[in-house]
Design an enzyme around this catalytic site. Structure first.
Site, PDB file in Angstrom:
ATOM      1  N   GLY A   1      11.176   9.068  10.298  1.00  0.00           N
ATOM      2  CA  GLY A   1      11.772   7.830   9.778  1.00  0.00           C
ATOM      3  C   GLY A   1      11.733   7.716   8.257  1.00  0.00           C
TER       4      GLY A   1
ATOM      5  N   TYR B   1       4.319   0.295   8.317  1.00  0.00           N
ATOM      6  CA  TYR B   1       3.811  -0.293   7.071  1.00  0.00           C
ATOM      7  C   TYR B   1       4.788  -1.333   6.528  1.00  0.00           C
ATOM      8  CZ  TYR B   1       3.190  -0.806   2.018  1.00  0.00           C
ATOM      9  OH  TYR B   1       3.064  -1.331   0.750  1.00  0.00           O
TER      10      TYR B   1
ATOM     11  N   ARG C   1      12.340   7.954  -5.189  1.00  0.00           N
ATOM     12  CA  ARG C   1      11.478   6.792  -5.375  1.00  0.00           C
ATOM     13  C   ARG C   1      11.654   6.307  -6.816  1.00  0.00           C
ATOM     14  NH1 ARG C   1      11.803   7.226  -0.746  1.00  0.00           N
ATOM     15  NH2 ARG C   1      10.193   7.264   0.861  1.00  0.00           N
TER      16      ARG C   1
ATOM     17  N   THR D   1       6.211  -5.091  -1.382  1.00  0.00           N
ATOM     18  CA  THR D   1       6.796  -3.785  -1.679  1.00  0.00           C
ATOM     19  C   THR D   1       8.315  -3.797  -1.547  1.00  0.00           C
ATOM     20  OG1 THR D   1       6.955  -1.529  -0.816  1.00  0.00           O
ATOM     21  CG2 THR D   1       6.292  -3.196   0.747  1.00  0.00           C
ATOM     22  N   ASP D   2       8.968  -2.881  -2.253  1.00  0.00           N
ATOM     23  CA  ASP D   2      10.421  -2.729  -2.098  1.00  0.00           C
ATOM     24  C   ASP D   2      10.779  -2.113  -0.742  1.00  0.00           C
ATOM     25  OD1 ASP D   2       9.541  -0.123  -2.535  1.00  0.00           O
ATOM     26  OD2 ASP D   2      10.907   0.292  -4.204  1.00  0.00           O
ATOM     27  N   GLU D   3       9.763  -1.575  -0.042  1.00  0.00           N
ATOM     28  CA  GLU D   3      10.047  -0.884   1.224  1.00  0.00           C
ATOM     29  C   GLU D   3      10.538  -1.846   2.305  1.00  0.00           C
ATOM     30  OE1 GLU D   3       7.310   2.237   2.292  1.00  0.00           O
ATOM     31  OE2 GLU D   3       6.666   2.469   0.221  1.00  0.00           O
TER      32      GLU D   3
ATOM     33  N   THR E   1     -12.539  -0.639   2.500  1.00  0.00           N
ATOM     34  CA  THR E   1     -12.095   0.370   3.457  1.00  0.00           C
ATOM     35  C   THR E   1     -12.116   1.721   2.735  1.00  0.00           C
ATOM     36  OG1 THR E   1      -9.780   0.263   2.784  1.00  0.00           O
ATOM     37  CG2 THR E   1     -10.505  -1.349   4.446  1.00  0.00           C
TER      38      THR E   1
ATOM     39  N   LYS F   1      -1.722   9.672  -1.766  1.00  0.00           N
ATOM     40  CA  LYS F   1      -0.347   9.351  -2.140  1.00  0.00           C
ATOM     41  C   LYS F   1       0.205  10.498  -2.989  1.00  0.00           C
ATOM     42  CE  LYS F   1      -0.700   5.113  -0.393  1.00  0.00           C
ATOM     43  NZ  LYS F   1      -1.150   3.923  -1.072  1.00  0.00           N
ATOM     44  N   LEU F   2       1.523  10.561  -3.094  1.00  0.00           N
ATOM     45  CA  LEU F   2       2.162  11.767  -3.637  1.00  0.00           C
ATOM     46  C   LEU F   2       1.567  12.266  -4.961  1.00  0.00           C
ATOM     47  CD1 LEU F   2       4.519  13.846  -3.304  1.00  0.00           C
ATOM     48  CD2 LEU F   2       5.839  12.349  -4.805  1.00  0.00           C
TER      49      LEU F   2
ATOM     50  N   ALA G   1      -4.446  -4.849   1.591  1.00  0.00           N
ATOM     51  CA  ALA G   1      -3.520  -4.382   2.632  1.00  0.00           C
ATOM     52  C   ALA G   1      -3.894  -2.969   3.026  1.00  0.00           C
ATOM     53  CB  ALA G   1      -2.077  -4.394   2.105  1.00  0.00           C
TER      54      ALA G   1
ATOM     55  N   LYS H   1       4.473  -5.457   6.091  1.00  0.00           N
ATOM     56  CA  LYS H   1       4.605  -6.158   4.802  1.00  0.00           C
ATOM     57  C   LYS H   1       5.733  -7.190   4.889  1.00  0.00           C
ATOM     58  CE  LYS H   1       2.614  -5.594   1.461  1.00  0.00           C
ATOM     59  NZ  LYS H   1       1.314  -6.137   0.963  1.00  0.00           N
TER      60      LYS H   1
HETATM   61  P1  NAD Z   1      -4.898   0.398  -1.714  1.00  0.00           P
HETATM   62  O1  NAD Z   1      -4.753   0.943  -0.329  1.00  0.00           O
HETATM   63  O2  NAD Z   1      -5.249   1.308  -2.827  1.00  0.00           O
HETATM   64  O3  NAD Z   1      -5.989  -0.783  -1.726  1.00  0.00           O
HETATM   65  C1  NAD Z   1      -6.048  -1.753  -0.733  1.00  0.00           C
HETATM   66  C2  NAD Z   1      -7.335  -2.535  -0.938  1.00  0.00           C
HETATM   67  O4  NAD Z   1      -7.398  -3.554   0.061  1.00  0.00           O
HETATM   68  C3  NAD Z   1      -8.591  -1.684  -0.776  1.00  0.00           C
HETATM   69  O5  NAD Z   1      -9.506  -1.986  -1.808  1.00  0.00           O
HETATM   70  C4  NAD Z   1      -9.134  -2.089   0.577  1.00  0.00           C
HETATM   71  O6  NAD Z   1     -10.544  -1.955   0.679  1.00  0.00           O
HETATM   72  C5  NAD Z   1      -8.703  -3.536   0.650  1.00  0.00           C
HETATM   73  N1  NAD Z   1      -8.583  -4.012   2.034  1.00  0.00           N
HETATM   74  C6  NAD Z   1      -7.940  -3.400   3.068  1.00  0.00           C
HETATM   75  N2  NAD Z   1      -8.073  -4.137   4.181  1.00  0.00           N
HETATM   76  C7  NAD Z   1      -8.782  -5.240   3.848  1.00  0.00           C
HETATM   77  C8  NAD Z   1      -9.234  -6.386   4.563  1.00  0.00           C
HETATM   78  N3  NAD Z   1      -8.958  -6.537   5.873  1.00  0.00           N
HETATM   79  N4  NAD Z   1      -9.930  -7.324   3.897  1.00  0.00           N
HETATM   80  C9  NAD Z   1     -10.219  -7.179   2.583  1.00  0.00           C
HETATM   81  N5  NAD Z   1      -9.835  -6.121   1.856  1.00  0.00           N
HETATM   82  C10 NAD Z   1      -9.115  -5.157   2.479  1.00  0.00           C
HETATM   83  O7  NAD Z   1      -3.539  -0.373  -1.983  1.00  0.00           O
HETATM   84  P2  NAD Z   1      -2.690  -0.475  -3.337  1.00  0.00           P
HETATM   85  O8  NAD Z   1      -1.871   0.734  -3.474  1.00  0.00           O
HETATM   86  O9  NAD Z   1      -3.590  -0.907  -4.430  1.00  0.00           O
HETATM   87  O10 NAD Z   1      -1.714  -1.675  -2.945  1.00  0.00           O
HETATM   88  C11 NAD Z   1      -2.053  -3.022  -3.222  1.00  0.00           C
HETATM   89  C12 NAD Z   1      -0.950  -3.913  -2.717  1.00  0.00           C
HETATM   90  O11 NAD Z   1       0.285  -3.559  -3.351  1.00  0.00           O
HETATM   91  C13 NAD Z   1      -0.698  -3.789  -1.210  1.00  0.00           C
HETATM   92  O12 NAD Z   1      -0.428  -5.074  -0.702  1.00  0.00           O
HETATM   93  C14 NAD Z   1       0.527  -2.900  -1.115  1.00  0.00           C
HETATM   94  O13 NAD Z   1       1.282  -3.180   0.037  1.00  0.00           O
HETATM   95  C15 NAD Z   1       1.281  -3.298  -2.375  1.00  0.00           C
HETATM   96  N6  NAD Z   1       2.153  -2.239  -2.927  1.00  0.00           N
HETATM   97  C16 NAD Z   1       1.649  -1.028  -3.265  1.00  0.00           C
HETATM   98  C17 NAD Z   1       2.497  -0.062  -3.825  1.00  0.00           C
HETATM   99  C18 NAD Z   1       1.981   1.279  -4.276  1.00  0.00           C
HETATM  100  O14 NAD Z   1       2.771   2.095  -4.778  1.00  0.00           O
HETATM  101  N7  NAD Z   1       0.698   1.584  -4.153  1.00  0.00           N
HETATM  102  C19 NAD Z   1       3.852  -0.330  -3.984  1.00  0.00           C
HETATM  103  C20 NAD Z   1       4.336  -1.582  -3.574  1.00  0.00           C
HETATM  104  C21 NAD Z   1       3.479  -2.543  -3.069  1.00  0.00           C
HETATM  105  P1  TYD Z   2       3.915   8.098  -0.917  1.00  0.00           P
HETATM  106  O1  TYD Z   2       3.134   8.330  -2.154  1.00  0.00           O
HETATM  107  O2  TYD Z   2       3.227   8.240   0.400  1.00  0.00           O
HETATM  108  O3  TYD Z   2       4.592   6.662  -1.072  1.00  0.00           O
HETATM  109  P2  TYD Z   2       5.738   5.948  -0.145  1.00  0.00           P
HETATM  110  O4  TYD Z   2       5.819   6.625   1.161  1.00  0.00           O
HETATM  111  O5  TYD Z   2       5.195   4.563  -0.038  1.00  0.00           O
HETATM  112  O6  TYD Z   2       7.000   6.019  -0.946  1.00  0.00           O
HETATM  113  O7  TYD Z   2       5.152   9.100  -0.919  1.00  0.00           O
HETATM  114  C1  TYD Z   2       6.095   9.116  -1.974  1.00  0.00           C
HETATM  115  C2  TYD Z   2       7.185  10.073  -1.578  1.00  0.00           C
HETATM  116  O8  TYD Z   2       6.643  11.403  -1.530  1.00  0.00           O
HETATM  117  C3  TYD Z   2       7.749   9.820  -0.190  1.00  0.00           C
HETATM  118  O9  TYD Z   2       9.144  10.116  -0.205  1.00  0.00           O
HETATM  119  C4  TYD Z   2       7.020  10.816   0.698  1.00  0.00           C
HETATM  120  C5  TYD Z   2       6.795  11.993  -0.239  1.00  0.00           C
HETATM  121  N1  TYD Z   2       5.579  12.785   0.008  1.00  0.00           N
HETATM  122  C6  TYD Z   2       5.650  14.184   0.085  1.00  0.00           C
HETATM  123  O10 TYD Z   2       6.749  14.778  -0.009  1.00  0.00           O
HETATM  124  N2  TYD Z   2       4.518  14.883   0.288  1.00  0.00           N
HETATM  125  C7  TYD Z   2       3.299  14.280   0.419  1.00  0.00           C
HETATM  126  O11 TYD Z   2       2.269  14.984   0.640  1.00  0.00           O
HETATM  127  C8  TYD Z   2       3.225  12.847   0.324  1.00  0.00           C
HETATM  128  C9  TYD Z   2       1.900  12.138   0.453  1.00  0.00           C
HETATM  129  C10 TYD Z   2       4.391  12.146   0.094  1.00  0.00           C
END
Ligand code: NAD
Ligand code: TYD
Length: 365
Positions: free
Chosen positions: A306, A159, A223, A133-135, A37, A198-199, A84, A163
């Site tokens: 939210g 989201y 966070r 996730t902790d969310e 994706t 992401k942030l 995901a 999860k």
């Molecule tokens: P990401 O969005 O960077 O990567 C997701 C990957 O999944 C991508 O490579 C995408 O192509 C693939 N994907 C999406 N839909 C798909 C499908 N239908 N079939 C096959 N592949 C698919 O995500 P991430 O940040 O690497 O997160 C990985 C996991 O960790 C997720 O399950 C997320 O919920 C969890 N997680 C992430 C964070 C974080 O801070 N990024 C924190 C807690 C938990």
């Molecule tokens: P994010 O990286 O989207 O992770 P999550 O929502 O899963 O925690 O955001 C981290 C924190 O930063 C969250 O409190 C939202 C905030 N944020 C901003 O203030 N500005 C931004 O442009 C983004 C993407 C996030």
């Protein structure tokens, strides 16, 4: 020797995990299933290109027949399920994809595992590890104790709700069918290959271009930051020492308000521009190129609907039962991450302007 199927292995955490595993266990088979994706990029796996242990399979986790075929063909005994939809803001604007991938996709993975591992018995032991996730635990007040594995689920965004639903399905497949599952719930990751929506990566890319740094609301949301390398080691521990049916929280022990975090990142950037003379020429629009503070770009914008106020992880269980310990401090991790983005300008430009995606469309679809 484990044979791994890593879903979402071309995404941020999945790719870091694949590199970690290949470094730590050379010779062990790793099959990556990823739908590529917008968040998945083969560029994330470029460094492992040519490794005979690694197979990349483009495909969707909702394609149960494909997952079954991979499990049979490769005699996979370990699934590490990352795939995901992962961005809260996108889930607010378009929740459907989150239900389809996170809920239906996880169920498809569980069904395939049940068919091949429990009914056909292709391997003598197996593990389905689900990355969550902790969310799912909702939002904490300033003085509330951190989330433990006993904290009641209270997801607030589409989201986190998707999860949470996937976690419940994993739990049910263990309880009902005896699938050998584990779940880890982790806090906010950061590090290499983090997509610049992401942030942390968004702020890095924006400050290098002299663009506003959008802070949602009052910037005082908290966070608990986890370096992705610590997360990968945590998952490795769960695979090796975790007990079937158990849940483990993995955190970085580094709580920070968003505004403080962004200010720290700005200070890291300012110091880097003072030390490295090439940066002003490479990024002339950055305030730091003119000796001005990057923090001058901070700009408060409307809050996320939210918006959860605070997340914090209590990882005592993982420390006690798995020997897990976060090693990367937030200060060190932010410096290293900033340097990584400076050294991988080609990567973030390619994933952001879509050129990598166009290349994938030509070669894989
Ligand atoms: P990401 O969005 O960077 O990567 C997701 C990957 O999944 C991508 O490579 C995408 O192509 C693939 N994907 C999406 N839909 C798909 C499908 N239908 N079939 C096959 N592949 C698919 O995500 P991430 O940040 O690497 O997160 C990985 C996991 O960790 C997720 O399950 C997320 O919920 C969890 N997680 C992430 C964070 C974080 O801070 N990024 C924190 C807690 C938990
Ligand atoms: P994010 O990286 O989207 O992770 P999550 O929502 O899963 O925690 O955001 C981290 C924190 O930063 C969250 O409190 C939202 C905030 N944020 C901003 O203030 N500005 C931004 O442009 C983004 C993407 C996030």
């Amino acid at each position: 020797m484990a044979k791994l199927l890593v879903t979402g292995g071309a995404g941020f955490i999945g790719a870091n995990f694949v590199h970690h595993w290949l470094r730590t266990y050379p010779g062990e088979r790793v099959v990556v299933l990823d739908a590529l994706t917008y968040a998945g990029n083969l560029a994330n796996l470029e460094a492992a290109k040519g490794r005979s242990e690694l197979r990349f399979e483009p495909g969707d986790i909702r394609d149960t027949a494909l997952v079954e075929r991979l499990l049979r063909e490769e005699l996979i005994d370990t699934i590490v399920h990352f795939a995901a939809e992962s961005h809260v803001d996108r889930s607010i604007h378009g929740p459907d994809a989150f239900i389809e991938t996170n809920v239906q996709g996880t169920h498809s993975m569980l069904k395939a595992a049940r068919t091949v591992w429990l009914k056909e018995r292709t391997v003598s032991s197996h593990r389905f590890h689900h990355v969550s996730t902790d969310e799912v635990y909702g939002s904490l007040g300033p003085d509330d104790p951190a989330f433990t594995e006993q904290t009641r689920y209270a997801p607030n965004s589409p989201y986190s709700a998707s999860k949470a639903a996937s976690d419940h399905l994993v739990r049910a497949y263990h309880h009902t069918y005896g699938l050998n599952t584990t779940i880890s719930n982790c806090s906010n990751n950061y590090g290499p290959f983090h997509f610049p929506e992401k942030l942390i990566p968004l702020m890095i890319v924006n400050l290098l271009h002299g663009r506003a740094l959008p802070i949602y609301g009052d910037g005082r949301n908290v966070r608990d930051w986890l370096h992705v390398s610590d997360h990968c080691r945590g998952i490795e521990r769960v695979l090796q020492r975790g007990k079937p049916g158990e849940v483990y929280n993995i955190g970085g022990g580094a709580e920070s308000e968003n505004l403080t975090l962004v200010r720290t990142l700005c200070a890291v950037a300012d110091a880097a521009f003072r030390e490295r003379t090439d940066l002003a020429a490479r990024f002339p629009a950055a305030p730091a190129a003119r000796g001005e503070p990057s923090a001058s770009l901070i700009h408060f914008v409307q809050d996320r609907p939210g918006h959860d106020r605070r997340y914090a992880i209590d990882c005592t269980k993982a420390e006690r039962e798995l020997g897990y310990q976060a090693e990367v401090t937030l200060a060190q991790g932010l410096r290293e991450t900033f340097t990584w983005y400076l050294d991988h300008e080609w990567w973030w430009r390619a994933v952001m302007d879509g050129s990598y995606q166009r290349w994938i469309d030509t070669h894989y679809r």
